[in-house]
Each structure stands twice: as structure tokens, then as C-alpha cells.
Design a protein around this motif. Sequence first.
Motif, short mmCIF file in Angstrom:
data_model
loop_
_atom_site.label_atom_id
_atom_site.label_comp_id
_atom_site.label_asym_id
_atom_site.label_seq_id
_atom_site.Cartn_x
_atom_site.Cartn_y
_atom_site.Cartn_z
N VAL A 167 -5.76 5.83 -6.11
CA VAL A 167 -5.60 7.35 -5.62
C VAL A 167 -5.57 8.09 -4.61
N GLY A 168 -6.22 9.30 -3.98
CA GLY A 168 -5.04 10.15 -3.54
C GLY A 168 -3.71 10.79 -4.03
N PHE A 169 -2.97 11.88 -2.97
CA PHE A 169 -1.87 12.37 -4.13
C PHE A 169 -0.97 11.16 -5.17
N ALA A 170 -0.90 11.26 -5.83
CA ALA A 170 -0.30 10.73 -7.40
C ALA A 170 -0.75 9.21 -7.84
N ARG A 171 -1.64 8.90 -7.24
CA ARG A 171 -2.21 7.83 -7.22
C ARG A 171 -1.05 6.49 -6.42
N THR A 172 -0.48 7.24 -4.98
CA THR A 172 0.15 6.41 -4.30
C THR A 172 -0.76 5.91 -3.26
N THR A 173 -1.92 5.11 -3.40
CA THR A 173 -2.74 4.63 -2.42
C THR A 173 -2.97 3.23 -2.33
N PRO A 174 -2.69 2.40 -2.05
CA PRO A 174 -2.85 2.23 -0.07
C PRO A 174 -1.44 2.36 0.59
N SER A 175 -1.80 3.16 1.41
CA SER A 175 -0.74 3.63 2.66
C SER A 175 -0.64 3.78 3.92
N TYR A 176 -2.02 3.60 4.63
CA TYR A 176 -1.80 2.87 5.78
C TYR A 176 -2.28 4.42 6.36
N GLU A 177 -3.25 5.20 5.48
CA GLU A 177 -2.99 6.45 6.37
C GLU A 177 -4.90 6.84 6.89
N ASN A 178 -5.45 5.95 6.85
CA ASN A 178 -7.04 6.32 7.35
C ASN A 178 -6.50 6.32 8.20
N ALA A 179 -7.55 6.79 9.30
CA ALA A 179 -7.57 7.15 10.69
C ALA A 179 -8.51 6.08 11.71
N TYR A 180 -8.26 5.21 12.31
CA TYR A 180 -9.31 4.48 12.87
C TYR A 180 -10.57 5.07 14.09
N ASN A 450 18.62 -3.34 9.75
CA ASN A 450 18.71 -2.24 9.59
C ASN A 450 17.60 -0.93 9.79
N PHE A 451 16.81 -1.76 9.29
CA PHE A 451 14.58 -1.24 9.18
C PHE A 451 14.92 -0.35 10.68
N VAL A 452 14.30 1.02 11.32
CA VAL A 452 14.06 1.77 11.93
C VAL A 452 13.02 2.46 12.41
N GLY A 453 12.34 1.77 10.78
CA GLY A 453 10.52 2.06 11.12
C GLY A 453 9.72 3.03 10.27
N SER A 454 8.25 2.60 9.94
CA SER A 454 7.73 2.77 8.62
C SER A 454 6.63 4.01 9.62
N GLU A 455 6.35 4.52 8.87
CA GLU A 455 5.17 5.58 8.91
C GLU A 455 3.91 5.06 9.40
N ALA A 456 2.93 4.43 7.85
CA ALA A 456 1.83 3.77 7.81
C ALA A 456 0.80 4.03 8.63
N VAL A 457 0.10 5.07 9.09
CA VAL A 457 -0.72 5.78 10.04
C VAL A 457 -0.66 7.44 9.64
N VAL A 458 -1.89 7.71 10.39
CA VAL A 458 -2.07 9.70 9.76
C VAL A 458 -1.30 10.10 10.64
#
Length: 647
Positions: A167-180, A450-458
Motif C-alpha cells: 500500500v502507500g506510494f506506488a505499493r512500496t510498503t512496508p518501509s518502517y515509516e510509521n511513527a512511534y 560500505n553501508f552508511v545508513g538507512s532511513e527506516a523512520v518517519v
Amino acid sequence: MKPFLAVIFCFLFLNGVAQDVVISSPDKLLKLNVQIQDGKPVYSVSYKGKTMLEDSPLGLTTNEGDFTSGMKYVGKEESRVEKNYTEDKIKKSHIQYIANKLSCTLENSQKKQIKVVFQLSNNDIAFRYELPVWGERMSCVVEKESTGFNFPESTTTFLSPMMSPMVGFARTTPSYENAYSGDAPMIRNNPSRGGYVFPGLFRLGDNGWVLLSETGVSSLYCASHLSESSKDGIYTIQYPDVRQNNGFGSSGAAIALPGVTPWRTITVSDNLKPIVETTIPFDVVEPLYEASQKYKYGRSTWSWIVWQDNSMNYEDQVKYIDLAANLKFEYILMDALWDKNIGKARMQELIKYAKSKGVDVFLWYNSNGQFNDAPQGPRNKMNTSIERKKEMKWLREAGVKGLKVDFFGGDKQETMRLYEDILSDANDYGLMIIFHGATLPRGWERMYPNFVGSEAVVASEMLIFVQAVREAEAKNATFHPFIRNTVGSMEFGGTLLNKYLVKSNETRNKRLTTDVFQLATAVLFQNPVQMFGLTPNNLTDVPAFEIDFMKQVPTTWDETVYIDGYPGKYCVIARRHGDDWYVAGVNAEKEALKLKIKLPMLAGKTVRMYGDNPQKEAYTRDLNIRKGASLEIEMQPGGGLILAPVK
């Protein structure tokens, strides 16, 4: 008589109705008990004699047998784990890990054995299952886990719901972008049917705090999350919803034998300091490959966050390269649609221009097109080995230093394999990787050099799009150091100094937090490469001392110290870069907040304080911190505070 009693005792013990198996942390304050109750393995946890987890289920179900019931205790092994390591991408650069280790061997009704391995350091528990070869069986599918966390009845929760699949934009969820949400009851009127993402924070009244997460997830397993609470207050491990990624792929994990599950982690204390400062996600994992080169971290500009899609043109990118050069930033991120609006030939010109200004380049990519409808390009360059290596060869030759890869939308093992393949190939071509629209990083800073971060947040983009997120910005910011950002790097993309979050800087999308709040998040939010949301007009339309601060703020830290706070209300933490200490605080309360804080790391030093006056205007002044004295500070609602070195 004595031999007879010994036989009876042994029988009872093997059937799990006799003694506990107990392990303690090195400081003896944290204890874990393992039992077999009616054939079911359980564990419990106490801290300083107080119950933190009541009898909680263990076990898993595979296509080769059930290891949740009909189980017998076979034996145990105990040892000590000690290691020292360095890691320059997390909250602390030099770590000494000391833990007591317990391996419990259990056997099911088919005489197949597994081990549950626990490691207890001070305040932290990590445990996983180890599966041996069973006769001729050298592979299996782990279908589900019974692993659970049974909290006392009075517990309140700080949890973020798992987003529904597709669901969400272009059926791209889940993307760990719900608030706590904070201090919520375990049993809710509106339960989250999909459960809750890791990490999850729990307050046990006066007993203290528990943080749950997992680490060590690679291509060899799926990622997991927490179920909704049962009526008894038990949260269990859930594997990915089969509907993720357009319904393609497994929901369990296929593993070779002998094999292991990821680590489940539990951080326990009677206060929040060990929660904020824990390094357990990195303590129990190891690098999976060597870095192909020394990677350089730092700060970046990016036009898309405020100027949006229309800024993806040659002329605007020149403006943001110049902005990065003026700010002494190391990078510029050129976001989605560069392939269409600029093209590779002119992009090579831009990269050369940036290089002439002392600025290096990150480029945006779509993760793929086969399991979502996201139209932005470049597409179909990251999802297959052949195309990926072709593209990365061009990127290296063009002088690109890193990629932001977006739109993953799932936790299945197939998706974990895609994350790992992108990271591994990128390292071969000397490229750093940031993931957006992505899952929580689970020990990846250490596992993948070489991993330097992820979004996974609102994150900051929702501040642009949603009024409710702007209204909750301060509250959300006070959650992150205690929950999301304490277990992994968080590429938030913030520090927005426009009064209105649009290119014109007027009329709409009014920012509701102060400038000093925004500056404070540059320290409060930890990520080794920070994409800051400054715009070219900020060089002249905000006070010069704010720009001077952004020119000096580091993105890597040698030490992190909790000072004060409560998730959802306020937070003050200190971070050290080399010999320089930075203290940052933000206030989500509706009234001005006055605190007395101890800062022994600044004793005898002169520091520069950045604060807000009652009219929420930024000011700065120099302070001398006296030895042994408490510092009285005040933060305005939606405001912040910084103590920084005098440069």
C-alpha cells in the motif's frame, strides 16, 4: 536409596520439572533462567532482583521437525566471550564487549537437537538458535518461531506499527515509516494486526526499561518483527507477511545446516542510560567482507528535500554543489530522475564540476521494478547482478562515491539477499550505500563495511508532505535516540532552516520547530553520512552563527553519553568527536523546560551555547562550565539546545 533418588532426579530434570539453568551478566545484576515446562522451553529475565520478563516461550518450527513442544533438556555449556573492536560508523568508536555465554542443548520427540545460545553482558542479552546437521539432512526451512517476550501486566509500550504490505506510494510498503506512540498499554483498543517493527521499547513501571530488537540479519535469513500482544502480555517473533513484495517469495527462512538464526537482543536497565548507549547490535556480529578502500564519511546537500522533483536539472544541481562547497560539506546527493532530466553524459560534467569544488557525489537509484510500481528512475539497475555491475562500473569511472537506493518494501529472505548483493557489489566498485524506503539495519554498520545508513523512520520528507508530521516533529525527535537510532544509523535527511518547507520559503508548509531545534538534530540523530536539508538561501537568510555551526558539526562519533530525557517528551545527549564534546537537547513539551544537568566531560571548559529565547529566536553565548557544578538550561517548546566547542 541414594542411587534410586539420583535416577528419579535425572528423569525429572530431563523432562523439565526440576531445576533452572541460570546465567548472569559479568556484574551479576542481570540474570536469565531457562526451564522446560510441560515439554515447552521458556526463559525469564530479572535485573537487580526485579522481574523484567516473565516465563517467555522459546522454540521454532521447521520442515524437519517441531522444536516448540515435547522438548527435553540435554545439557549445557558455559564460557566467556571477550572482544575489543573499533567501528567508526556507530555511536561509539572503541568497544570492549565482555559477556557470559550459555549454550543449552534441547531435544525434540524425534531425537533431533538444537541449541539456544545466550550471551549476557552488563545490561544486554543476545540469543539465537543453532541448528546442527540432522543425519543426512543438511538443509531445512524455518517456518516460524515461538520466541516470545512476556512482560509484567503494568508494562507500557513505545512501539511503531508494521505497515501493511503493498500500500502507500506506488505499493512500496512496508518501509518502517510509521511513527512511534509512547506509554501505550499492551492491550489496545485498536491492535496492530501486522504487529510492530523492531526496535520496541517497554517501560515496566518502577522496575525499569526493556529494549527489544534483532541483529545479524543477512542474506541467510529473513528479518522479523514483533506480533501484537497476546491477552497475557506476550509478544512473539513474527516472520514477514507473505503479501510483501507483491506476494512473491517466502515468509520463512531457508538455511544450510549447520545454521543459525539472527540474534534477538534485549537491553535491560532501571534507567534509560544503558538503552541509549547500548552497542549490542554490533557486539555479536562480525564484518562479512573487507572494505575495498577507506570510505570517507561526512555531510551532504540535496535539492530534492525542499525543492523537490523540479530541482532535478543541471542548473539547480550546480547551485547545490556550490552550496556544499560554501558549507565545506563533503558531498552532494542528486536524487531521483537525474537519469531522465540530466542524463549520464551531462552527469559526468556535473561530477567533474563538483570535484573541482572539493565536493563528491552520491546518486539515487530505484531498487528495482519487479515488486512495486515506483516510476522514478534510474530503474532496473540494482536488481540483477549483470545490470548492477555494468552500472557500478560506470559509476566508478564517473567518480561517484555512493548511492542512495530506494523502495524495497519487505523483510523476506529474498529481499535481504538483494540488500546484501547491492552492498557486496558496491564495495567491489568502491561505493558507499544508503538505503531509503527500507527496513531497519540489523548490525549492518559492522557487517557491511560500505553501508552508511538507512532511513527506516518517519523522516524529513514527511515533514514536507504531511501537516500532522510537522505538528509531531518535536515529539518524534525525542523518541529516536531511545528507540530507532539507538540500534542503528538513521539517515533522517533533516536540519531544515527554511521557515516554510518549500522552495519559495513562504506561504505553506510552515516549520513548527525552532532553528536551534533543527541544529540540535544534527547531533541528536546519528548517521555517518548526513544529508542535510539546507537550501542556498540559508547562506544569507539565517543568522551567520547557525551556518558556522553547520560548517563544523561532525557526523562520526567516538562516544555517546545519555544526559537526561524521556521518550516522547525531551532528550539531552552528549557525543564526542575526537577531543570535542557536543551536547544536544530538544523539547517536545508544550511549555518551556528547565533542567539541571551534570556535564563532567565539559568541566573546566568554555563552550558555545546555542539556545532559543522565549520568542523562539536563536541566540548564542559562551559559557564556562565549572567543575562539579550543575548547569541550568532552558529549552522552549519545540525548541532545542546545543553546547559545542568554541572554534
